[in-house]
Motif scaffolding. Structure first.
Motif, mmCIF file in Angstrom:
data_model
loop_
_atom_site.group_PDB
_atom_site.id
_atom_site.type_symbol
_atom_site.label_atom_id
_atom_site.label_comp_id
_atom_site.label_asym_id
_atom_site.label_seq_id
_atom_site.Cartn_x
_atom_site.Cartn_y
_atom_site.Cartn_z
ATOM 1 N N ARG A 74 9.380 -16.722 9.914
ATOM 2 C CA ARG A 74 7.995 -17.164 9.823
ATOM 3 C C ARG A 74 7.074 -16.042 10.293
ATOM 4 N N THR A 75 6.008 -15.782 9.545
ATOM 5 C CA THR A 75 5.052 -14.758 9.968
ATOM 6 C C THR A 75 4.037 -15.409 10.896
ATOM 7 N N ASN A 76 3.696 -14.694 11.950
ATOM 8 C CA ASN A 76 2.806 -15.279 12.947
ATOM 9 C C ASN A 76 1.534 -14.487 13.169
ATOM 10 N N THR A 77 1.596 -13.180 13.020
ATOM 11 C CA THR A 77 0.430 -12.400 13.402
ATOM 12 C C THR A 77 -0.103 -11.566 12.245
ATOM 13 N N LYS A 78 -1.378 -11.224 12.358
ATOM 14 C CA LYS A 78 -1.998 -10.359 11.356
ATOM 15 C C LYS A 78 -1.348 -8.981 11.379
ATOM 16 N N LEU A 79 -0.937 -8.525 12.565
ATOM 17 C CA LEU A 79 -0.291 -7.226 12.690
ATOM 18 C C LEU A 79 1.023 -7.198 11.896
ATOM 19 N N GLU A 80 1.833 -8.260 12.002
ATOM 20 C CA GLU A 80 3.089 -8.319 11.242
ATOM 21 C C GLU A 80 2.814 -8.265 9.743
ATOM 22 N N LYS A 81 1.793 -9.011 9.306
ATOM 23 C CA LYS A 81 1.438 -9.019 7.881
ATOM 24 C C LYS A 81 0.958 -7.640 7.444
ATOM 25 N N ALA A 82 0.136 -6.990 8.264
ATOM 26 C CA ALA A 82 -0.375 -5.661 7.931
ATOM 27 C C ALA A 82 0.763 -4.653 7.811
ATOM 28 N N LYS A 83 1.735 -4.724 8.733
ATOM 29 C CA LYS A 83 2.889 -3.824 8.675
ATOM 30 C C LYS A 83 3.674 -4.015 7.387
ATOM 31 N N GLU A 84 3.884 -5.273 6.999
ATOM 32 C CA GLU A 84 4.633 -5.550 5.776
ATOM 33 C C GLU A 84 3.897 -5.054 4.535
ATOM 34 N N VAL A 85 2.580 -5.285 4.486
ATOM 35 C CA VAL A 85 1.785 -4.833 3.345
ATOM 36 C C VAL A 85 1.851 -3.309 3.226
ATOM 37 N N LEU A 86 1.668 -2.619 4.340
ATOM 38 C CA LEU A 86 1.717 -1.151 4.321
ATOM 39 C C LEU A 86 3.103 -0.638 3.933
ATOM 40 N N ALA A 87 4.139 -1.242 4.474
ATOM 41 C CA ALA A 87 5.502 -0.822 4.137
ATOM 42 C C ALA A 87 5.763 -0.989 2.645
ATOM 43 N N CYS A 88 5.305 -2.092 2.077
ATOM 44 C CA CYS A 88 5.481 -2.332 0.648
ATOM 45 C C CYS A 88 4.695 -1.313 -0.184
ATOM 46 N N MET A 89 3.456 -1.058 0.198
ATOM 47 C CA MET A 89 2.613 -0.127 -0.547
ATOM 48 C C MET A 89 3.172 1.295 -0.530
ATOM 49 N N LEU A 90 3.880 1.650 0.522
ATOM 50 C CA LEU A 90 4.349 3.026 0.685
ATOM 51 C C LEU A 90 5.807 3.218 0.278
ATOM 52 N N THR A 91 6.420 2.210 -0.337
ATOM 53 C CA THR A 91 7.828 2.338 -0.721
ATOM 54 C C THR A 91 8.043 3.439 -1.754
ATOM 55 N N ASP A 92 7.026 3.708 -2.576
ATOM 56 C CA ASP A 92 7.161 4.749 -3.601
ATOM 57 C C ASP A 92 6.717 6.122 -3.113
ATOM 58 N N GLY A 93 6.407 6.238 -1.826
ATOM 59 C CA GLY A 93 5.981 7.517 -1.280
ATOM 60 C C GLY A 93 4.568 7.459 -0.736
ATOM 61 N N PRO A 94 4.060 8.613 -0.273
ATOM 62 C CA PRO A 94 2.734 8.672 0.339
ATOM 63 C C PRO A 94 1.631 8.269 -0.646
ATOM 64 N N LYS A 95 0.547 7.714 -0.100
ATOM 65 C CA LYS A 95 -0.613 7.334 -0.893
ATOM 66 C C LYS A 95 -1.846 7.849 -0.176
ATOM 67 N N LEU A 96 -2.910 8.090 -0.937
ATOM 68 C CA LEU A 96 -4.178 8.489 -0.346
ATOM 69 C C LEU A 96 -4.759 7.309 0.422
ATOM 70 N N GLN A 97 -5.423 7.597 1.531
ATOM 71 C CA GLN A 97 -6.003 6.550 2.378
ATOM 72 C C GLN A 97 -6.963 5.687 1.585
ATOM 73 N N ARG A 98 -7.762 6.263 0.723
ATOM 74 C CA ARG A 98 -8.732 5.471 -0.045
ATOM 75 C C ARG A 98 -8.022 4.515 -0.986
ATOM 76 N N ASP A 99 -6.844 4.910 -1.515
ATOM 77 C CA ASP A 99 -6.082 4.007 -2.380
ATOM 78 C C ASP A 99 -5.486 2.849 -1.592
ATOM 79 N N VAL A 100 -5.009 3.150 -0.393
ATOM 80 C CA VAL A 100 -4.449 2.098 0.472
ATOM 81 C C VAL A 100 -5.558 1.114 0.864
ATOM 82 N N MET A 101 -6.721 1.601 1.205
ATOM 83 C CA MET A 101 -7.816 0.745 1.608
ATOM 84 C C MET A 101 -8.296 -0.117 0.444
ATOM 85 N N ALA A 102 -8.286 0.443 -0.754
ATOM 86 C CA ALA A 102 -8.713 -0.321 -1.939
ATOM 87 C C ALA A 102 -7.764 -1.472 -2.174
#
Length: 183
Positions: free
Chosen positions: A155-183
């Motif tokens: 079970r997910t409980n915190t915004k921090l856990e969700k943020a970590k998962e989102v970032l990990a998923c977004m970066l699975t294909d390698g580095p991304k520009l900060q503006r792309d991650v923020m978008a």
């Protein structure tokens, strides 16, 4: 024919017309989208789906496409479908099935998108020896269902856990520009 079938294949319409089919199921989506396009590019996905949409309108045949979710926890259900948002965007109705947050041995089917009628309530069901039993209506939205558990099954409980998962998923294909991650 040994040629792979894709959503734009004229054999689909020919077969539906010849047989008078009322339902056609494609499972999974990725097997029929076609190897010549990127499932992540909206303009390519939409053009590939247009033939299938036209055939469904012309013949009255219902088209069911089984897709899978991406791993982007914390996102709205609408954005959890694998590939471009146009996969969901081109559909009239989308249902989402996931494990029940209260009892992982049960499943819940929730409306992810519906532009043909009002969204109905989610339905909890079980599967036993291949038999589906609809148990009850539940007050769970598609968004709540997809975000009830982390990718690790906890079970997910915190915004921090969700943020970590989102970032990990977004970066699975390698580095991304900060503006792309923020978008």
């Amino acid at each position: 024919s040994d040629e792979a079938l894709s959503f734009a294949d004229k054999r689909i319409g020919e077969t539906i017309r010849r047989t008078g089919a009322k339902l056609i199921i494609f499972d999974p989506l990725t097997s029929y989208i076609g190897e010549d396009i990127s499932i992540n590019l909206a303009n390519e996905v939409r053009s590939r789906m247009n033939y299938l949409i036209d055939v469904a309108k012309e013949t009255g045949c219902a088209v069911v496409i089984v897709g899978h979710m991406n791993k982007m926890s914390g996102a709205k259900a609408l954005y959890r479908s694998l590939g471009s948002i146009d996969v969901v965007g081109s559909a009239r109705s989308c249902l989402l099935i996931g494990s029940s947050p209260d009892d992982p041995s049960k499943r819940i089917m929730a409306v992810q998108k519906c532009n043909l009628a009002e969204k109905g309530k989610a339905i909890e069901f079980s599967i036993d020896s291949g038999k589906v039993s609809f148990l009850r209506q539940v007050d769970v939205t598609a968004d709540e269902l997809v975000n009830a558990f982390s990718s690790a099954g906890k079970r997910t409980n915190t915004k921090l856990e969700k943020a970590k998962e989102v970032l990990a998923c977004m970066l699975t294909d390698g580095p991304k520009l900060q503006r792309d991650v923020m978008a």
